[in-house]
Design a protein around this motif. Sequence first.
Motif, PDB file in Angstrom:
ATOM      1  N   PRO A  18      29.234  36.149  33.793  1.00  0.00           N
ATOM      2  CA  PRO A  18      29.821  37.115  32.858  1.00  0.00           C
ATOM      3  C   PRO A  18      30.127  36.400  31.549  1.00  0.00           C
ATOM      4  O   PRO A  18      30.117  35.163  31.497  1.00  0.00           O
ATOM      5  CB  PRO A  18      31.122  37.502  33.565  1.00  0.00           C
ATOM      6  N   TYR A  20      35.371  41.578  28.450  1.00  0.00           N
ATOM      7  CA  TYR A  20      34.515  41.182  29.575  1.00  0.00           C
ATOM      8  C   TYR A  20      33.154  41.865  29.428  1.00  0.00           C
ATOM      9  O   TYR A  20      33.068  43.089  29.395  1.00  0.00           O
ATOM     10  CB  TYR A  20      35.212  41.587  30.878  1.00  0.00           C
ATOM     11  N   MET A  79      27.701  31.707  47.543  1.00  0.00           N
ATOM     12  CA  MET A  79      29.138  31.403  47.629  1.00  0.00           C
ATOM     13  C   MET A  79      29.983  32.668  47.464  1.00  0.00           C
ATOM     14  O   MET A  79      31.090  32.751  47.992  1.00  0.00           O
ATOM     15  CB  MET A  79      29.534  30.360  46.582  1.00  0.00           C
ATOM     16  N   PHE A  87      33.082  36.162  28.564  1.00  0.00           N
ATOM     17  CA  PHE A  87      34.452  36.529  28.230  1.00  0.00           C
ATOM     18  C   PHE A  87      34.751  36.135  26.797  1.00  0.00           C
ATOM     19  O   PHE A  87      34.224  35.134  26.290  1.00  0.00           O
ATOM     20  CB  PHE A  87      35.441  35.794  29.139  1.00  0.00           C
ATOM     21  N   PHE A 103      44.086  27.657  30.191  1.00  0.00           N
ATOM     22  CA  PHE A 103      42.944  28.076  31.009  1.00  0.00           C
ATOM     23  C   PHE A 103      42.198  29.221  30.315  1.00  0.00           C
ATOM     24  O   PHE A 103      40.969  29.226  30.255  1.00  0.00           O
ATOM     25  CB  PHE A 103      43.427  28.510  32.402  1.00  0.00           C
ATOM     26  N   PHE A 154      37.474  43.501  39.865  1.00  0.00           N
ATOM     27  CA  PHE A 154      37.406  42.080  40.249  1.00  0.00           C
ATOM     28  C   PHE A 154      38.081  41.224  39.168  1.00  0.00           C
ATOM     29  O   PHE A 154      38.848  40.300  39.467  1.00  0.00           O
ATOM     30  CB  PHE A 154      35.930  41.706  40.444  1.00  0.00           C
TER      31      PHE A 154
HETATM   32  C1  HEM Z   1      35.376  27.103  39.973  1.00  0.00           C
HETATM   33  C2  HEM Z   1      35.542  28.402  39.880  1.00  0.00           C
HETATM   34  C3  HEM Z   1      34.419  29.411  39.744  1.00  0.00           C
HETATM   35  C4  HEM Z   1      33.122  29.340  40.200  1.00  0.00           C
HETATM   36  C5  HEM Z   1      32.452  28.226  41.018  1.00  0.00           C
HETATM   37  C6  HEM Z   1      32.471  30.575  39.782  1.00  0.00           C
HETATM   38  C7  HEM Z   1      31.160  30.906  40.063  1.00  0.00           C
HETATM   39  C8  HEM Z   1      30.639  32.172  39.965  1.00  0.00           C
HETATM   40  C9  HEM Z   1      29.398  32.623  40.552  1.00  0.00           C
HETATM   41  C10 HEM Z   1      28.444  31.770  41.363  1.00  0.00           C
HETATM   42  C11 HEM Z   1      29.263  33.949  40.260  1.00  0.00           C
HETATM   43  C12 HEM Z   1      28.121  34.873  40.669  1.00  0.00           C
HETATM   44  C13 HEM Z   1      27.136  35.075  39.540  1.00  0.00           C
HETATM   45  C14 HEM Z   1      25.729  34.681  39.892  1.00  0.00           C
HETATM   46  O1  HEM Z   1      25.497  34.044  40.951  1.00  0.00           O
HETATM   47  O2  HEM Z   1      24.802  34.993  39.114  1.00  0.00           O
HETATM   48  C15 HEM Z   1      30.420  34.321  39.478  1.00  0.00           C
HETATM   49  C16 HEM Z   1      30.623  35.579  39.001  1.00  0.00           C
HETATM   50  C17 HEM Z   1      31.742  35.967  38.316  1.00  0.00           C
HETATM   51  N1  HEM Z   1      32.772  35.172  37.883  1.00  0.00           N
HETATM   52 FE1  HEM Z   1      33.021  33.206  38.343  1.00  0.00          FE
HETATM   53  N2  HEM Z   1      33.352  31.334  39.058  1.00  0.00           N
HETATM   54  C18 HEM Z   1      34.558  30.673  39.028  1.00  0.00           C
HETATM   55  C19 HEM Z   1      35.723  31.095  38.413  1.00  0.00           C
HETATM   56  C20 HEM Z   1      35.866  32.277  37.727  1.00  0.00           C
HETATM   57  C21 HEM Z   1      37.053  32.662  36.990  1.00  0.00           C
HETATM   58  C22 HEM Z   1      38.333  31.819  36.857  1.00  0.00           C
HETATM   59  C23 HEM Z   1      36.788  33.903  36.463  1.00  0.00           C
HETATM   60  C24 HEM Z   1      37.633  34.784  35.581  1.00  0.00           C
HETATM   61  C25 HEM Z   1      38.896  34.723  35.413  1.00  0.00           C
HETATM   62  C26 HEM Z   1      35.468  34.303  36.902  1.00  0.00           C
HETATM   63  C27 HEM Z   1      34.854  35.516  36.633  1.00  0.00           C
HETATM   64  C28 HEM Z   1      33.680  35.951  37.218  1.00  0.00           C
HETATM   65  C29 HEM Z   1      33.207  37.333  37.206  1.00  0.00           C
HETATM   66  C30 HEM Z   1      33.911  38.525  36.571  1.00  0.00           C
HETATM   67  C31 HEM Z   1      31.998  37.347  37.910  1.00  0.00           C
HETATM   68  C32 HEM Z   1      31.130  38.577  38.267  1.00  0.00           C
HETATM   69  C33 HEM Z   1      29.760  38.515  37.674  1.00  0.00           C
HETATM   70  C34 HEM Z   1      29.566  39.452  36.517  1.00  0.00           C
HETATM   71  O3  HEM Z   1      30.567  39.957  35.986  1.00  0.00           O
HETATM   72  O4  HEM Z   1      28.414  39.697  36.133  1.00  0.00           O
HETATM   73  N3  HEM Z   1      34.929  33.279  37.643  1.00  0.00           N
HETATM   74  N4  HEM Z   1      31.229  33.222  39.288  1.00  0.00           N
END
Ligand code: HEM
Length: 184
Positions: A117, A133, A4, A119, A96, A143
Amino acid sequence: MYGMVNKAVEDMVVRHHGESVWEQIKAQAGVEIDVFMSNENYSDEVTYKLVATASRILRMPAEQILINFGEHWVLHTAQEGYGGLMNAAGKTLPEFMRNLPNFHSRMTMIFPKLQPPHFECTDITEQSLKLHYHSHRQGLAPFVTGLMQGLGKKFNSPVTVRQTAAKAQGANHDIFEVSWTITP
Ligand code: HEM
Protein backbone atom coordinates in the motif's frame (compact mmCIF):
# COMPACT_ATOMS: atom_id res chain seq x y z
CA MET A 1 -0.27 -11.55 -1.24
CA TYR A 2 2.70 -13.13 0.40
CA GLY A 3 1.91 -16.26 2.43
CA MET A 4 2.82 -14.53 5.67
CA VAL A 5 -0.52 -12.72 5.44
CA ASN A 6 -2.57 -15.95 5.21
CA LYS A 7 -0.40 -17.52 7.89
CA ALA A 8 -1.16 -14.58 10.17
CA VAL A 9 -4.91 -14.97 9.56
CA GLU A 10 -4.50 -18.66 10.47
CA ASP A 11 -2.54 -17.78 13.61
CA MET A 12 -5.17 -15.30 14.76
CA VAL A 13 -8.08 -17.73 14.20
CA VAL A 14 -6.30 -20.69 15.84
CA ARG A 15 -5.29 -18.56 18.82
CA HIS A 16 -8.86 -17.44 19.53
CA HIS A 17 -11.03 -20.26 18.15
CA GLY A 18 -8.86 -23.36 17.88
CA GLU A 19 -7.42 -25.57 15.17
CA SER A 20 -10.67 -27.32 14.19
CA VAL A 21 -12.49 -24.02 13.48
CA TRP A 22 -9.58 -22.99 11.24
CA GLU A 23 -9.74 -26.30 9.33
CA GLN A 24 -13.48 -25.77 8.88
CA ILE A 25 -12.92 -22.23 7.53
CA LYS A 26 -10.27 -23.43 5.08
CA ALA A 27 -12.45 -26.31 3.85
CA GLN A 28 -15.54 -24.14 3.37
CA ALA A 29 -13.47 -21.47 1.64
CA GLY A 30 -12.32 -24.17 -0.79
CA VAL A 31 -8.68 -23.43 0.00
CA GLU A 32 -6.71 -26.62 -0.51
CA ILE A 33 -3.35 -25.38 0.69
CA ASP A 34 -1.98 -27.36 3.63
CA VAL A 35 0.76 -25.01 4.76
CA PHE A 36 1.20 -21.38 3.68
CA MET A 37 4.80 -20.50 2.88
CA SER A 38 5.65 -17.00 4.17
CA ASN A 39 7.87 -16.09 1.22
CA GLU A 40 5.64 -17.46 -1.52
CA ASN A 41 3.15 -15.27 -3.35
CA TYR A 42 -0.52 -16.36 -3.36
CA SER A 43 -3.50 -14.95 -5.22
CA ASP A 44 -5.26 -12.19 -3.22
CA GLU A 45 -8.39 -14.27 -3.78
CA VAL A 46 -7.18 -16.81 -1.19
CA THR A 47 -6.99 -14.14 1.54
CA TYR A 48 -10.36 -12.61 0.62
CA LYS A 49 -12.03 -16.07 0.62
CA LEU A 50 -10.55 -16.91 4.03
CA VAL A 51 -11.78 -13.63 5.56
CA ALA A 52 -15.26 -13.95 4.00
CA THR A 53 -15.64 -17.55 5.20
CA ALA A 54 -14.30 -16.73 8.67
CA SER A 55 -16.89 -13.97 8.83
CA ARG A 56 -19.68 -16.46 8.06
CA ILE A 57 -18.49 -19.20 10.41
CA LEU A 58 -17.58 -16.93 13.31
CA ARG A 59 -20.72 -14.81 12.75
CA MET A 60 -18.63 -11.66 12.83
CA PRO A 61 -18.74 -8.88 10.20
CA ALA A 62 -15.77 -9.07 7.81
CA GLU A 63 -14.92 -5.47 8.80
CA GLN A 64 -14.52 -6.53 12.44
CA ILE A 65 -12.33 -9.48 11.42
CA LEU A 66 -10.10 -7.07 9.47
CA ILE A 67 -9.88 -4.66 12.42
CA ASN A 68 -8.90 -7.53 14.74
CA PHE A 69 -6.45 -8.75 12.10
CA GLY A 70 -4.79 -5.33 11.94
CA GLU A 71 -4.16 -5.36 15.68
CA HIS A 72 -2.97 -8.95 15.53
CA TRP A 73 -0.61 -8.09 12.66
CA VAL A 74 1.13 -5.31 14.58
CA LEU A 75 1.16 -6.88 18.05
CA HIS A 76 2.03 -10.45 17.04
CA THR A 77 3.00 -11.06 13.39
CA ALA A 78 5.18 -7.98 12.90
CA GLN A 79 6.51 -7.80 16.43
CA GLU A 80 7.41 -11.49 16.72
CA GLY A 81 8.54 -12.14 13.14
CA TYR A 82 9.99 -8.78 12.08
CA GLY A 83 10.80 -7.07 15.37
CA GLY A 84 13.99 -5.56 13.98
CA LEU A 85 12.15 -3.82 11.13
CA MET A 86 9.45 -2.56 13.47
CA ASN A 87 11.88 -1.24 16.07
CA ALA A 88 14.05 0.45 13.45
CA ALA A 89 11.01 2.39 12.21
CA GLY A 90 10.50 4.33 15.42
CA LYS A 91 10.53 4.48 19.17
CA THR A 92 7.34 6.51 19.46
CA LEU A 93 4.09 6.55 17.50
CA PRO A 94 4.76 9.95 15.83
CA GLU A 95 8.25 8.77 14.78
CA PHE A 96 6.85 5.51 13.42
CA MET A 97 4.18 7.41 11.47
CA ARG A 98 6.84 9.66 9.91
CA ASN A 99 8.56 6.52 8.60
CA LEU A 100 5.40 4.67 7.53
CA PRO A 101 5.32 6.04 3.95
CA ASN A 102 8.72 4.39 3.27
CA PHE A 103 8.19 1.33 5.42
CA HIS A 104 7.10 -1.19 2.75
CA SER A 105 9.32 0.18 -0.01
CA ARG A 106 12.35 -0.89 2.03
CA MET A 107 10.84 -4.36 2.16
CA THR A 108 10.63 -4.81 -1.61
CA MET A 109 14.32 -5.82 -1.55
CA ILE A 110 13.44 -8.86 0.57
CA PHE A 111 10.03 -9.45 -1.05
CA PRO A 112 10.41 -8.58 -4.74
CA LYS A 113 6.78 -9.41 -5.62
CA LEU A 114 5.38 -7.18 -2.87
CA GLN A 115 2.52 -4.94 -4.00
CA PRO A 116 2.52 -2.65 -0.99
CA PRO A 117 0.00 0.00 0.00
CA HIS A 118 1.04 3.65 -0.20
CA PHE A 119 0.66 5.91 2.80
CA GLU A 120 0.98 9.66 3.16
CA CYS A 121 0.68 11.71 6.35
CA THR A 122 -0.60 15.31 6.23
CA ASP A 123 -1.89 17.89 8.71
CA ILE A 124 0.59 16.64 11.28
CA THR A 125 0.35 18.02 14.84
CA GLU A 126 1.88 16.69 18.06
CA GLN A 127 -1.08 14.44 18.72
CA SER A 128 -2.84 13.93 15.40
CA LEU A 129 -2.48 13.57 11.65
CA LYS A 130 -4.39 12.68 8.53
CA LEU A 131 -3.42 9.31 7.10
CA HIS A 132 -3.95 8.87 3.35
CA TYR A 133 -4.11 5.24 2.25
CA HIS A 134 -3.76 4.23 -1.39
CA SER A 135 -4.06 0.64 -2.58
CA HIS A 136 -5.05 -1.16 -5.75
CA ARG A 137 -6.93 -3.61 -3.51
CA GLN A 138 -10.54 -3.20 -2.36
CA GLY A 139 -12.10 -3.41 1.06
CA LEU A 140 -9.06 -3.25 3.32
CA ALA A 141 -9.77 0.10 5.04
CA PRO A 142 -10.88 -1.65 8.29
CA PHE A 143 -7.50 -3.43 8.29
CA VAL A 144 -5.82 0.00 8.37
CA THR A 145 -8.00 1.03 11.33
CA GLY A 146 -6.92 -2.12 13.19
CA LEU A 147 -3.26 -1.57 12.31
CA MET A 148 -3.43 1.94 13.77
CA GLN A 149 -5.11 0.65 16.92
CA GLY A 150 -2.38 -1.97 17.22
CA LEU A 151 0.33 0.67 16.83
CA GLY A 152 -1.37 2.74 19.54
CA LYS A 153 -1.13 -0.25 21.89
CA LYS A 154 2.45 -1.06 20.87
CA PHE A 155 3.58 2.48 21.68
CA ASN A 156 1.36 2.87 24.71
CA SER A 157 -0.29 5.85 23.00
CA PRO A 158 -3.97 4.91 22.66
CA VAL A 159 -5.30 6.09 19.28
CA THR A 160 -8.66 7.19 18.00
CA VAL A 161 -9.20 6.48 14.30
CA ARG A 162 -12.00 8.03 12.26
CA GLN A 163 -12.35 7.40 8.54
CA THR A 164 -13.28 10.65 6.79
CA ALA A 165 -13.15 9.58 3.13
CA ALA A 166 -13.79 6.15 1.63
CA LYS A 167 -12.80 4.82 -1.78
CA ALA A 168 -15.71 2.37 -1.46
CA GLN A 169 -18.01 5.41 -1.50
CA GLY A 170 -16.44 7.08 -4.48
CA ALA A 171 -13.60 9.06 -2.89
CA ASN A 172 -10.24 9.09 -4.62
CA HIS A 173 -8.67 7.20 -1.71
CA ASP A 174 -9.27 6.40 1.95
CA ILE A 175 -8.44 9.07 4.54
CA PHE A 176 -8.30 8.57 8.31
CA GLU A 177 -8.05 11.12 11.09
CA VAL A 178 -5.73 9.60 13.65
CA SER A 179 -5.21 11.15 17.08
CA TRP A 180 -3.41 9.81 20.12
CA THR A 181 -2.60 10.55 23.70
CA ILE A 182 0.94 10.29 24.97
CA THR A 183 1.15 8.37 28.23
CA PRO A 184 4.32 8.75 30.29
C1 HEM B 1 7.38 -5.67 9.76
C2 HEM B 1 6.11 -5.37 9.58
C3 HEM B 1 5.35 -5.54 8.28
C4 HEM B 1 5.55 -6.45 7.27
C5 HEM B 1 6.59 -7.58 7.18
C6 HEM B 1 4.55 -6.16 6.25
C7 HEM B 1 4.40 -6.87 5.07
C8 HEM B 1 3.28 -6.82 4.27
C9 HEM B 1 2.95 -7.77 3.24
C10 HEM B 1 3.78 -8.97 2.83
C11 HEM B 1 1.74 -7.40 2.71
C12 HEM B 1 0.97 -8.09 1.60
C13 HEM B 1 1.16 -7.39 0.27
C14 HEM B 1 1.71 -8.28 -0.81
O1 HEM B 1 2.16 -9.42 -0.52
O2 HEM B 1 1.71 -7.87 -1.99
C15 HEM B 1 1.34 -6.21 3.42
C16 HEM B 1 0.18 -5.54 3.16
C17 HEM B 1 -0.26 -4.45 3.86
N1 HEM B 1 0.42 -3.77 4.84
FE1 HEM B 1 2.19 -4.33 5.67
N2 HEM B 1 3.80 -5.08 6.64
C18 HEM B 1 4.24 -4.68 7.88
C19 HEM B 1 3.75 -3.64 8.64
C20 HEM B 1 2.72 -2.81 8.27
C21 HEM B 1 2.28 -1.65 9.01
C22 HEM B 1 2.91 -1.15 10.33
C23 HEM B 1 1.23 -1.12 8.31
C24 HEM B 1 0.40 0.11 8.58
C25 HEM B 1 0.28 0.72 9.70
C26 HEM B 1 0.98 -1.97 7.16
C27 HEM B 1 -0.03 -1.80 6.24
C28 HEM B 1 -0.36 -2.73 5.26
C29 HEM B 1 -1.62 -2.73 4.51
C30 HEM B 1 -2.77 -1.74 4.67
C31 HEM B 1 -1.56 -3.82 3.64
C32 HEM B 1 -2.67 -4.33 2.69
C33 HEM B 1 -2.26 -4.30 1.25
C34 HEM B 1 -2.91 -3.19 0.47
O3 HEM B 1 -3.47 -2.28 1.09
O4 HEM B 1 -2.88 -3.24 -0.77
N3 HEM B 1 1.93 -2.97 7.15
N4 HEM B 1 2.30 -5.86 4.35
